[in-house]
Design an enzyme around this catalytic site. Sequence first.
Site, PDB file in Angstrom:
ATOM      1  N   ASP A 222       0.868  -1.174   0.000  1.00 29.05           N
ATOM      2  CA  ASP A 222       0.000   0.000   0.000  1.00 29.05           C
ATOM      3  C   ASP A 222       0.906   1.225   0.000  1.00 29.05           C
ATOM      4  O   ASP A 222       2.126   1.104  -0.148  1.00 29.05           O
ATOM      5  CB  ASP A 222      -0.961  -0.007   1.196  1.00 29.05           C
ATOM      6  CG  ASP A 222      -2.317   0.574   0.829  1.00 29.05           C
ATOM      7  OD1 ASP A 222      -2.417   1.806   0.672  1.00 29.05           O
ATOM      8  OD2 ASP A 222      -3.277  -0.203   0.680  1.00 29.05           O
ATOM      9  N   HIS A 275      -3.598   4.202  -3.774  1.00 30.61           N
ATOM     10  CA  HIS A 275      -2.868   3.517  -2.698  1.00 30.61           C
ATOM     11  C   HIS A 275      -1.475   3.114  -3.183  1.00 30.61           C
ATOM     12  O   HIS A 275      -1.030   1.987  -2.940  1.00 30.61           O
ATOM     13  CB  HIS A 275      -3.647   2.301  -2.209  1.00 30.61           C
ATOM     14  CG  HIS A 275      -4.882   2.640  -1.430  1.00 30.61           C
ATOM     15  ND1 HIS A 275      -4.873   2.928  -0.089  1.00 30.61           N
ATOM     16  CD2 HIS A 275      -6.173   2.756  -1.835  1.00 30.61           C
ATOM     17  CE1 HIS A 275      -6.109   3.201   0.317  1.00 30.61           C
ATOM     18  NE2 HIS A 275      -6.912   3.112  -0.729  1.00 30.61           N
ATOM     19  N   GLU A 346     -10.724   3.616  -4.332  1.00 27.41           N
ATOM     20  CA  GLU A 346     -10.500   4.906  -3.672  1.00 27.41           C
ATOM     21  C   GLU A 346      -9.603   5.872  -4.451  1.00 27.41           C
ATOM     22  O   GLU A 346      -8.639   6.417  -3.920  1.00 27.41           O
ATOM     23  CB  GLU A 346      -9.946   4.670  -2.254  1.00 27.41           C
ATOM     24  CG  GLU A 346     -10.948   3.958  -1.361  1.00 27.41           C
ATOM     25  CD  GLU A 346     -10.509   3.857   0.086  1.00 27.41           C
ATOM     26  OE1 GLU A 346     -11.371   4.025   0.957  1.00 27.41           O
ATOM     27  OE2 GLU A 346      -9.312   3.614   0.338  1.00 27.41           O
TER      28      GLU A 346
END
Length: 600
Positions: A222, A275, A346
């Site tokens: 990440d 990410h 996201e």
Amino acid sequence: MRISQICAVLATVTSSVAVSVNPLPAPREITWGSSGPKPIGGWLQLRVESNDYNEIVSHAWNRAWETIRALRWVPAATEAPISSFQPFPTPTASAPKKAKRDVVSLQYVTVHIEDFDADLQHGVDESYTLEIEEDSDSITINAETVWGALHAFTTLQQLIIYNGNGGFIVEEPVSIKDSPLYPYRGIMVDSARNFISLPKIFEQLDGMALSKLNVLHWHIDDSQSWPIWIKSYPEMVKDAYSSREIYSINDVRNVVNYARARGIRVIPEIDMPSHASAGWRQVDPEIVTCIDSWWSNDNWPLHTAVEPNPGQLDIINDKTYEVVGNVYKDLSEIFPDHWFHVGGDEIQPNCFNFSSYVTEWFAEDPSRTYHDLLQYWVDKAVPMFESYSDDRRLVMWEDVVMSPEHAHDVPTNIVMQSWNNGLEYISNLTARGYDVIVSSSDFFYLDCGHGGFVTNDVRYNVMTNPDPDTPNFNYGGIGGSWCAPYKTWQRIYNYDFTLNLTEAQAKHVIGATAPLWSEQVDDINISSMFWPRAAALAELVWSGNRNANGKKRTTEMTQRIINFREYLVANGIQAQVLVPKYCLQHPHACDLYLDQDAIV
């Protein structure tokens, strides 16, 4: 001691007691006889009906038998009756005398496997049958594949229990016909926010095998860290937390082999294009955007991430695809599963404001939107990912289709992992023709309910509890604990995630995964955060949460899961305690409702 004497020591056990030692997950079909206990004759020898030696089956049985012998397992709920067995009752005048019989002890486990060559891939047949007959000295297992036989062994581990005189099956005959409801049954380990050591990954795999979960979704990296060594770019591990917190190629292969030996697939996830900071920036800082920005939304123009630290791959920079392609190829070579998770969640639009490539691309055509930008990623990256092999199938988080910044056209052969808005998004995705892995955060996110991890949070600076009519930001699901409350095993087990779907839609639900994001998880608490709650998911996706009459069997499951927690601990898995031991030893004494059918 003769077999007849052993059986005299073992009391007559009713089928209702037998039910209390049913394994978890509950088999699809199980029937118990009423002829009394069936003793184990010292050592159960494996007999495979084939001329071919199969290492996986042989090793799996050796592990199962060693576990049985070492644990000498006694389910806590039946501890009292088992330890106080009385001789067979004396016949009365109203009950005609029944001739004593010598009970044949069990000496063998006889296994027939139809297809030894079936690979451990999505959709492989995992069914099995298990029969224990009155006058037989063998437990008979039939399975279509090796992987079904492994599940039969883990079931048998829970069926054999002990008292002071040895091991036995509490009732004979026993007949089990078993197979999973869903082919995809998993948990997700996040090794990026905090590093998870190999022994702790192995521990989770042990718990998965015992509960018949068959997919480890490994969220490897990440923004915060890059812990895996890559052949093409060894410099990426400069963004590991330390030199001791890196997975080598051999480490990965050890995880994959350990999992495979237990019937578990390992599906890697490299999260992208969002990410993404750690690792990628070591290769070329130009392929990552907004890494030097402020992440939080307290200053919205600077807001670039949902949590620290920010970073996203630059979608317009051609060098991005060169690096991504090499990383993807390297990892595909060490993860043999046909499936690969390529992230997609996201996307933060503000992050791209820090990219000259993106801002110039938008300036070339003012009609372009962030939908077009994400479509650019899909059009360029997905064909590259799919070209790895004819067997390749991709998994992505649902955001690529459902978020405000979604792409226009995402191929329906990509599996969507659904984590937002529960039944609504599951229905939307399946209606569009996507296969769906259910990971609804309201039910299956195991890290929820512990408060936020970000520091300097003024929302915790309160001197009183909030007004009862005002949602508490921690409990109500906003603020530091966005996905509160804590997901209890009952909340997980009672989730009917195909509710109101059409028959065609329901066929697109291929299973479920319980994620455990690791912002507040490491080796110390990973097992207690997963277990035994993941076992509630395991039964939900193996045999469901309803009985033959269509009623929820949560009350029945209660004793099964609190007993299974003890079994996990006995097997070295540090599962969290669910109830006071009193509740374990006094079935249903701790139920909230006297009405055992309260949950329907």
